[in-house]
Scaffold this motif. Structure first.
Motif, PDB file in Angstrom:
ATOM      1  N   VAL A   1     -65.342 120.736  -0.147  1.00  0.00           N
ATOM      2  CA  VAL A   1     -65.733 119.891   1.042  1.00  0.00           C
ATOM      3  C   VAL A   1     -65.882 120.495   2.376  1.00  0.00           C
ATOM      4  O   VAL A   1     -66.761 120.246   3.084  1.00  0.00           O
ATOM      5  CB  VAL A   1     -64.475 118.844   1.108  1.00  0.00           C
ATOM      6  N   LEU A   2     -65.105 121.468   2.714  1.00  0.00           N
ATOM      7  CA  LEU A   2     -65.397 121.962   3.865  1.00  0.00           C
ATOM      8  C   LEU A   2     -66.724 122.873   4.181  1.00  0.00           C
ATOM      9  O   LEU A   2     -67.114 122.371   5.296  1.00  0.00           O
ATOM     10  CB  LEU A   2     -63.811 123.185   4.166  1.00  0.00           C
TER      11      LEU A   2
ATOM     12  N   LEU B   1     -69.527 120.266   4.676  1.00  0.00           N
ATOM     13  CA  LEU B   1     -69.442 119.752   6.120  1.00  0.00           C
ATOM     14  C   LEU B   1     -70.042 120.563   7.035  1.00  0.00           C
ATOM     15  O   LEU B   1     -70.758 120.257   7.753  1.00  0.00           O
ATOM     16  CB  LEU B   1     -67.847 119.098   6.315  1.00  0.00           C
ATOM     17  N   LEU B   2     -69.520 122.028   6.750  1.00  0.00           N
ATOM     18  CA  LEU B   2     -69.975 123.016   7.637  1.00  0.00           C
ATOM     19  C   LEU B   2     -71.458 123.342   7.621  1.00  0.00           C
ATOM     20  O   LEU B   2     -72.273 123.010   8.562  1.00  0.00           O
ATOM     21  CB  LEU B   2     -69.291 124.072   7.398  1.00  0.00           C
TER      22      LEU B   2
ATOM     23  N   SER C   1     -69.058 132.387   7.854  1.00  0.00           N
ATOM     24  CA  SER C   1     -68.310 131.669   7.727  1.00  0.00           C
ATOM     25  C   SER C   1     -67.850 130.876   6.404  1.00  0.00           C
ATOM     26  O   SER C   1     -66.950 131.048   5.761  1.00  0.00           O
ATOM     27  CB  SER C   1     -68.351 130.337   8.568  1.00  0.00           C
TER      28      SER C   1
ATOM     29  N   VAL D   1     -73.266 120.131   9.517  1.00  0.00           N
ATOM     30  CA  VAL D   1     -73.481 120.480  10.657  1.00  0.00           C
ATOM     31  C   VAL D   1     -74.228 121.341  11.180  1.00  0.00           C
ATOM     32  O   VAL D   1     -74.999 121.205  12.192  1.00  0.00           O
ATOM     33  CB  VAL D   1     -71.839 120.509  11.304  1.00  0.00           C
ATOM     34  N   VAL D   2     -74.312 122.516  10.635  1.00  0.00           N
ATOM     35  CA  VAL D   2     -75.082 123.628  11.119  1.00  0.00           C
ATOM     36  C   VAL D   2     -76.350 123.659  10.776  1.00  0.00           C
ATOM     37  O   VAL D   2     -77.481 124.331  11.593  1.00  0.00           O
ATOM     38  CB  VAL D   2     -74.446 125.066  10.697  1.00  0.00           C
TER      39      VAL D   2
ATOM     40  N   LEU E   1     -73.213 131.103  10.016  1.00  0.00           N
ATOM     41  CA  LEU E   1     -72.734 130.167   8.722  1.00  0.00           C
ATOM     42  C   LEU E   1     -72.579 130.914   7.573  1.00  0.00           C
ATOM     43  O   LEU E   1     -71.567 130.441   6.695  1.00  0.00           O
ATOM     44  CB  LEU E   1     -74.195 129.197   8.509  1.00  0.00           C
TER      45      LEU E   1
END
Lengths: 219, 220
Positions: free
Chosen positions: A143-144, A147-148, A180, A151-152, A177
């Motif tokens: 999920v994390l 979402l990242l 991360s 966004v990116v 990205l």
């Protein structure tokens, strides 16, 4: 209203209907397929949670009151929101507002949801070997990370198109990205391994004859 | 059929501990809320630095940064994009004020008037907001100079064209003690990209209406 706009609106509504219908068909067939696998066909044991277990009268009525109160607050906020939106948007544009709101649903149900269903079925076999708690960690990380990415990726695309001046999108977002996602993957693997090891050790500490609900009651 | 689909006879000890049958793992409400919470806090932490200075070091994915921008304030429309480089740098520039009478003030003359410093944000409708210290002349003092107090004004930029070349300020904006014709930003002469020689800064206004590269201010 411009007739072209009307055509556009009709096109949008028809495509929304088509996507929603095909999504419903896809969901039904996936559910049907999953129901055919032997272990899924077995009846699910009812989890011994506080809600399912016979609770005392006072507690359940307190839960009900809390739910009603929260629901009322939510409804109130919704009404205020709709009121504000109807004042902020020109009445001529109400249809477009509706279309934008519907587009969010279509994007979610028509694009995101099928993609996630595919991803889920692809990872189903490998991931379900994990203990329940470790699987939860992995799911959370997905999920994390998802979402990242959501966004990116638009930022990477916008940077590719070329920003208007050097103070807009100054970073190297692609590299950040990747880094991360790597960090998330490492932390997730470590956390899942830790959780899995702990889940394996725990049963040995408990006498084997006890059922899970008794175990729960003893804690 | 693969091994993991064979029912109960080949169950592992963990499976039996888990209640007899291998359940499909579902996500509990608590886990769901925790996951969403972690995601929200995490994403905020790596983007909020574009508006909150203390989080600047964590600003991995905010589309703006305060550090790299001129005078620590990001720029949306540069002087080059607005085609004002020549007219803004022209030594003969003056700000024309029109009310009951007309006055033209050079930058030196504006700097000679009483200066006020206010802390106000550039609050962009695109989603970022950066506070800064602005120094300049109060709008109401300027309108007093031309004998028109308490009126709304129209502010025009040097920009030859653009949607926000011209904006209007209601009388309450003109009367506000924090509405300035700013000449300096964060203690330095206003950067060309921030509106040199003079720009508007007022409270409670979206960034696009804080007109840069002022040319005239007229009472309405």
């Amino acid at each position: 209203m411009n007739p072209l706009r009307l055509v556009g609106l009709l096109f949008g509504l028809v495509s929304a209907a088509v996507i929603l219908a095909s999504k419903a068909v896809a969901t039904r067939s996936v559910t049907h397929y999953l129901a055919q696998t032997p272990h899924d066909a077995a009846p699910e044991p009812v989890p011994a949670t506080a809600e399912a277990a016979p609770a005392t009268e006072g507690r359940s009525s307190a839960v009900l009151v809390t739910r009603v109160a929260l629901g009322a607050v939510g409804l109130g906020v919704l009404v205020v929101g709709v009121w504000k939106v109807l004042h902020a948007v020109h009445p001529e544009n109400y249809l477009w507002l509706l279309l934008w709101l519907a587009a969010a649903v279509v994007l979610h149900d028509g694009v995101l949801d099928p993609l996630l269903t595919l991803l889920r079925s692809a990872s189903h076999r490998g991931l379900r070997r994990l203990p329940d708690a470790a699987l939860a960690v992995v799911k959370g990380a997905f999920v994390l990370a998802g979402l990242l990415v959501l966004v990116v990726v638009p930022m990477i695309y916008a940077k590719h198109l070329g920003p208007l001046n050097p103070t807009i999108l100054p970073g190297d977002y692609g590299a950040r990205l990747v880094a991360s996602l790597f960090v998330i993957a490492v932390f997730t693997a470590a956390a899942a391994a830790l959780v899995a090891v702990r889940a394996k050790k725990r049963p040995r500490a408990q006498p084997r004859t006890q059922s899970p609900s008794v175990e729960l009651a003893q804690r | 059929m693969t091994g993991d689909r064979v029912p109960s006879t080949t169950q592992t000890p963990q499976d039996r501990e888990a209640g007899g049958t291998r359940r499909e793992a579902t996500t509990s409400r608590r886990r769901f809320v925790a996951t969403v919470g972690v995601a929200a806090v995490g994403l905020t932490a790596v983007t909020a630095g574009q508006s909150i200075g203390v989080l600047d070091g964590l600003n991995l994915f905010g589309p703006r940064t305060q550090k790299g921008a001129p005078q620590q304030v990001p720029v949306n429309r540069t002087a080059a994009a607005a085609a004002v480089e020549a007219s803004a740098n022209d030594p003969a520039w003056s700000l024309r004020l029109a009310g009951a009478r007309s006055v033209a003030l050079s930058r030196t003359e504006l700097l000679a008037l009483p200066q006020t410093t206010v802390r106000l944000p550039i609050a962009c409708v695109e989603g970022w907001s950066v506070h800064a210290d602005w120094t300049g002349v109060r709008m109401r003092d300027l309108m007093d100079l031309v004998g028109t107090s308490g009126a709304a004004v129209r502010v025009t930029s040097l920009e030859p064209q653009g949607v926000y070349r011209e904006t209007q300020l209601g009388r309450e904006f003109v009367a506000a003690p924090t509405t300035l014709v700013a000449l300096a930003l964060n203690g330095e002469t206003l950067d060309l990209d921030h509106g040199y020689p003079a720009r508007l800064i007022a409270p409670n206004r979206p960034g696009v209406l804080q007109t840069k590269w002022l040319s005239t201010i007229e009472a309405l």
